[in-house]
Structures are given as C-alpha cells and as structure tokens.
Scaffold this motif. Structure first.
Motif, PDB file in Angstrom:
ATOM      1  N   ARG A 184     -35.519  51.105  35.829  1.00 32.45           N
ATOM      2  CA  ARG A 184     -35.681  50.497  36.813  1.00 32.45           C
ATOM      3  C   ARG A 184     -36.431  49.534  37.076  1.00 32.45           C
ATOM      4  O   ARG A 184     -36.761  48.364  36.183  1.00 32.45           O
ATOM      5  CB  ARG A 184     -37.197  51.763  37.123  1.00 32.45           C
ATOM      6  N   ILE A 244     -40.843  45.080  43.180  1.00 32.00           N
ATOM      7  CA  ILE A 244     -41.985  46.492  44.153  1.00 32.00           C
ATOM      8  C   ILE A 244     -40.583  46.543  44.603  1.00 32.00           C
ATOM      9  O   ILE A 244     -40.467  45.608  45.839  1.00 32.00           O
ATOM     10  CB  ILE A 244     -43.280  45.711  44.249  1.00 32.00           C
ATOM     11  N   LYS A 245     -40.629  48.003  44.563  1.00 30.25           N
ATOM     12  CA  LYS A 245     -39.320  48.627  46.088  1.00 30.25           C
ATOM     13  C   LYS A 245     -40.552  48.887  47.222  1.00 30.25           C
ATOM     14  O   LYS A 245     -41.096  49.603  47.150  1.00 30.25           O
ATOM     15  CB  LYS A 245     -38.572  49.362  45.842  1.00 30.25           C
ATOM     16  N   ARG A 246     -40.114  48.031  48.725  1.00 29.47           N
ATOM     17  CA  ARG A 246     -41.012  48.762  49.541  1.00 29.47           C
ATOM     18  C   ARG A 246     -39.896  49.770  50.288  1.00 29.47           C
ATOM     19  O   ARG A 246     -38.249  49.298  50.868  1.00 29.47           O
ATOM     20  CB  ARG A 246     -40.604  47.475  50.886  1.00 29.47           C
ATOM     21  N   VAL A 247     -39.789  51.207  50.666  1.00 27.64           N
ATOM     22  CA  VAL A 247     -39.704  52.046  50.952  1.00 27.64           C
ATOM     23  C   VAL A 247     -40.787  52.616  52.674  1.00 27.64           C
ATOM     24  O   VAL A 247     -41.310  52.961  52.638  1.00 27.64           O
ATOM     25  CB  VAL A 247     -39.511  53.160  50.666  1.00 27.64           C
ATOM     26  N   PRO A 248     -39.321  52.286  53.722  1.00 25.45           N
ATOM     27  CA  PRO A 248     -40.478  52.940  54.619  1.00 25.45           C
ATOM     28  C   PRO A 248     -40.445  54.602  54.903  1.00 25.45           C
ATOM     29  O   PRO A 248     -39.333  55.180  54.325  1.00 25.45           O
ATOM     30  CB  PRO A 248     -39.607  52.555  55.571  1.00 25.45           C
ATOM     31  N   ALA A 249     -41.431  54.666  55.052  1.00 29.65           N
ATOM     32  CA  ALA A 249     -42.167  56.137  54.824  1.00 29.65           C
ATOM     33  C   ALA A 249     -41.446  57.018  56.516  1.00 29.65           C
ATOM     34  O   ALA A 249     -42.404  57.582  57.007  1.00 29.65           O
ATOM     35  CB  ALA A 249     -43.751  56.905  55.166  1.00 29.65           C
ATOM     36  N   GLU A 250     -40.054  57.877  56.164  1.00 25.79           N
ATOM     37  CA  GLU A 250     -39.368  57.865  56.582  1.00 25.79           C
ATOM     38  C   GLU A 250     -38.522  59.162  57.252  1.00 25.79           C
ATOM     39  O   GLU A 250     -37.418  57.978  56.136  1.00 25.79           O
ATOM     40  CB  GLU A 250     -39.628  57.359  58.190  1.00 25.79           C
ATOM     41  N   ASP A 256     -47.327  54.497  56.510  1.00 29.04           N
ATOM     42  CA  ASP A 256     -46.184  53.839  57.251  1.00 29.04           C
ATOM     43  C   ASP A 256     -44.835  53.931  56.288  1.00 29.04           C
ATOM     44  O   ASP A 256     -43.485  53.852  56.705  1.00 29.04           O
ATOM     45  CB  ASP A 256     -46.294  52.765  58.562  1.00 29.04           C
ATOM     46  N   TYR A 257     -45.735  52.455  55.413  1.00 32.21           N
ATOM     47  CA  TYR A 257     -44.418  52.087  54.290  1.00 32.21           C
ATOM     48  C   TYR A 257     -44.820  51.996  52.533  1.00 32.21           C
ATOM     49  O   TYR A 257     -46.130  52.342  53.103  1.00 32.21           O
ATOM     50  CB  TYR A 257     -43.437  51.091  55.139  1.00 32.21           C
ATOM     51  N   VAL A 258     -43.875  52.213  52.045  1.00 33.32           N
ATOM     52  CA  VAL A 258     -45.033  52.905  50.707  1.00 33.32           C
ATOM     53  C   VAL A 258     -44.141  51.828  50.191  1.00 33.32           C
ATOM     54  O   VAL A 258     -43.198  51.532  49.485  1.00 33.32           O
ATOM     55  CB  VAL A 258     -44.285  53.678  49.712  1.00 33.32           C
ATOM     56  N   ASN A 259     -45.186  50.701  48.774  1.00 32.67           N
ATOM     57  CA  ASN A 259     -44.399  50.074  48.067  1.00 32.67           C
ATOM     58  C   ASN A 259     -44.487  50.647  47.204  1.00 32.67           C
ATOM     59  O   ASN A 259     -46.279  50.977  45.902  1.00 32.67           O
ATOM     60  CB  ASN A 259     -45.685  48.165  47.943  1.00 32.67           C
ATOM     61  N   ILE A 260     -43.266  50.549  45.808  1.00 34.74           N
ATOM     62  CA  ILE A 260     -43.499  51.174  44.817  1.00 34.74           C
ATOM     63  C   ILE A 260     -43.534  51.112  43.722  1.00 34.74           C
ATOM     64  O   ILE A 260     -42.448  49.786  43.356  1.00 34.74           O
ATOM     65  CB  ILE A 260     -41.897  52.350  44.872  1.00 34.74           C
ATOM     66  N   ALA A 298     -41.628  58.973  50.001  1.00 35.82           N
ATOM     67  CA  ALA A 298     -42.212  58.303  50.911  1.00 35.82           C
ATOM     68  C   ALA A 298     -42.071  58.915  51.994  1.00 35.82           C
ATOM     69  O   ALA A 298     -43.614  59.075  52.788  1.00 35.82           O
ATOM     70  CB  ALA A 298     -41.098  56.573  51.135  1.00 35.82           C
ATOM     71  N   LEU A 299     -41.204  59.335  51.949  1.00 41.43           N
ATOM     72  CA  LEU A 299     -41.213  60.797  53.029  1.00 41.43           C
ATOM     73  C   LEU A 299     -42.055  61.510  53.365  1.00 41.43           C
ATOM     74  O   LEU A 299     -42.397  61.824  54.378  1.00 41.43           O
ATOM     75  CB  LEU A 299     -40.032  61.315  53.039  1.00 41.43           C
ATOM     76  N   HIS A 310     -42.422  58.683  65.960  1.00 37.05           N
ATOM     77  CA  HIS A 310     -42.251  59.901  64.878  1.00 37.05           C
ATOM     78  C   HIS A 310     -43.081  60.857  64.704  1.00 37.05           C
ATOM     79  O   HIS A 310     -44.362  60.634  64.863  1.00 37.05           O
ATOM     80  CB  HIS A 310     -42.394  58.501  63.468  1.00 37.05           C
TER      81      HIS A 310
END
Lengths: 45, 263
Positions: free
Chosen positions: A35, A39-45, B42-46, B59-60, B147
């Motif tokens: 990995r 830091i990976k930013r992912v939208p929660a949708e 709304d969004y996630v910093n992983i 994230a979903l 949403h």
C-alpha cells in the motif's frame, strides 16, 4: 512499485527483465502490492 | 386539519391526518424523505486498510451509517461562512482505528463532537488476525436530494382511511369473513361486524365474494393514515415537525415569488 512476498513477508522489487515473478529470498511466486504511504481520500458514495 | 396519533415511539410514528388533501400528505412525505438535512460521512481519509474490503467499499459502508444529528448545531456546507471548505460549524471528524481479529462496528467511530455518534451498532467489516483499519471520516450535513445517505426518513408513506359498511340485509353467510386476509371482519350475533377498520388493506376481496353487494369498502376523501420511520439520526417527532416547517417555508417563498410577478 514495491511488492511483498506473502510467504516470507520480505519486500521484493520485481525485475521485469527476468521472465518470471519470484521472491528472491524464498522462491515463492505470490507477491502482493504494498500500500502506498500517502493518505487516500475516498468519497463515501 | 386534525391529527390522531395511533402509534408513537422514538423511531416510528403512525397517525391519522384528517381534513387534508392527498397533495399535502404527499408533500409531507416528500419533505421527510428529501428535504430534512442529516449528518452522514461525506468522504474518508484512509491511512491503512488491510481488510478484505476495498477502500471504496469501506467508504460506501461508512457513508450509509446513520449518525445522530443535532440540527441546531450544524449548518449545510452551502450555507456556511466557510463557503463549504470545511469548518467546525459544517463538518465533524470521526476516526476509526481497529485491528483484528474482530468485527468493526460503527460504535467504534470516535467523534470529535460527542453529540455526533452512530445511531446504532452497524457492523462495518470483519477483520481477521493481523488485518487493520485506520481512517478519518468527515461527516457533513446534506439532504436526501443529493444522496440517499442523507435521507433521515425511511418507509414514509400514507394510505386512504377505509370505510367499510355492511348492509342490514346481510345474512352473515361468512364468505367475506373467510376472504379477508387481515381478519378485519367477524361474525357476531349473526351479523358481520368490522373489528379493526383501519387494518383493512382495501383489497376489496370481501366485496368481490359477496354476490349480493351487501358489503362496501370505500375511503374517506380527506383523511389518510400516515406511517413514518426515522433511520435514527433524528427523532421521528422532530423529523415530522421539520418537514411541516419546510412546507411552510417553501409555500412562503412561492407566495413571495408570485407577489413579485404580480407587481
């Protein structure tokens, strides 16, 4: 791109000139991508 | 307008609305589904995810977790003074740091604001030995228009109030009683009696089996039985009240616009 051997857990660099993918330490042929450290930013949708 | 509450708890409400049009009941339903803002991730910093779920799947799942929301404390990002860039007034940060073997639940999200928490324990992912998740989730207010994760009202709907009339000539043959799938009708004292009129689903099977048309199923034209359920982010009473306020605001805005056109 860094990989890790799933058998001996050693970090492995793949030599693309060599015809096969193989761990140079144990000879195992399953390697997983490491990995990235950022830091990976992912939208929660 | 008259309201008769049939059933009410923190998450679910059932009431009879009388003296209203179906259009009003529908606007109330739509308001509860799409107009009332709630907090959702709304969004996630992983930072790290070695679980079996992809980052996007994780994230979903986080986005769909209902978060308890105090609507007086937060504003929509579009209405915030920061122009939606993100500030403590329009967003809240939640962190999750878990390591297997275990099941990660939504209650393990640590919020920067103690009033914002998961409405119930939702399983996020099952972690095996050595698997770990470390992330920061940013929750913002939004509406169901944008949403479904921001939809506070679930299973909101209404039906007509049934009116069942049995003729005095009825010989209580019992065919309608046998046909009724909801046991609304019974035979008592050699007549057919209606024991729970509101339980009727208006399927009219009783009407169809009665060859002499001694039973009639009709509806009241200006009454509805309204059922509403909240996902837990907002208490159901607040959801209904805010939905009514929303109708009022929109009607006032429309009135103002029409006034401008007239002038």
């Amino acid at each position: 791109m860094g990989y890790r051997c799933v058998n001996c857990k050693q970090p492995v660099e793949i030599d693309y000139e060599y015809r096969g993918v193989r761990c140079p330490y144990c000879g195992h042929r399953i390697l997983v991508k490491e990995r990235p450290v950022h830091i990976k930013r992912v939208p929660a949708e | 307008m008259n309201v008769e509450i049939v059933e009410l708890d923190d998450r679910k409400a059932k009431f009879v609305l009388s003296g209203v049009t179906h259009a009003f009941a529908n606007s109330l339903r739509r308001g509860m589904l799409a107009e009332i803002p709630t907090l959702a991730i709304d969004y996630v910093n992983i930072y790290d995810n070695t679980s079996v779920l992809f980052d996007e799947q994780l994230a979903l799942r986080l986005g769909l977790i209902p978060l308890k929301t105090d609507l007086d404390l937060y504003v929509l990002p579009s209405e915030c003074g920061c122009d939606g860039e993100g500030c403590p007034q329009c967003q809240v940060s939640l962190t999750l740091s878990v390591e297997g073997p275990k099941i990660a639940y939504s209650t393990e999200l640590v919020s920067a604001d103690p009033s914002v928490a998961s409405a119930e324990a939702v399983p996020i992912v099952k972690l095996a030995e050595g698997q770990r998740i470390s992330l920061e989730a940013i929750a913002r207010l939004g509406t169901g228009h944008d949403h479904a994760k921001w939809q506070a009202g679930i299973a909101c709907g209404y039906k007509n109030v049934p009116r069942i009339t049995v003729s005095e000539e009825c010989d209580a043959c019992g065919m309608c009683v046998d046909a009724c799938p909801r046991d609304v009708l019974v035979i008592a004292d050699e007549t057919v009696e209606v024991i729970d009129e509101r339980a009727c689903s208006l399927c009219r099977l009783c009407e169809s089996v009665c060859e002499l048309d001694w039973i009639k199923v009709e509806t009241y034209p200006d009454s509805v039985i309204f059922t509403a359920e909240s996902d837990g982010s907002v208490p159901i009473t607040e959801l209904i009240i805010r939905s009514v306020d929303n109708i009022k605001e929109r009607a006032t805005a429309l009135d103002e616009y029409l006034g401008i056109i007239d002038a």
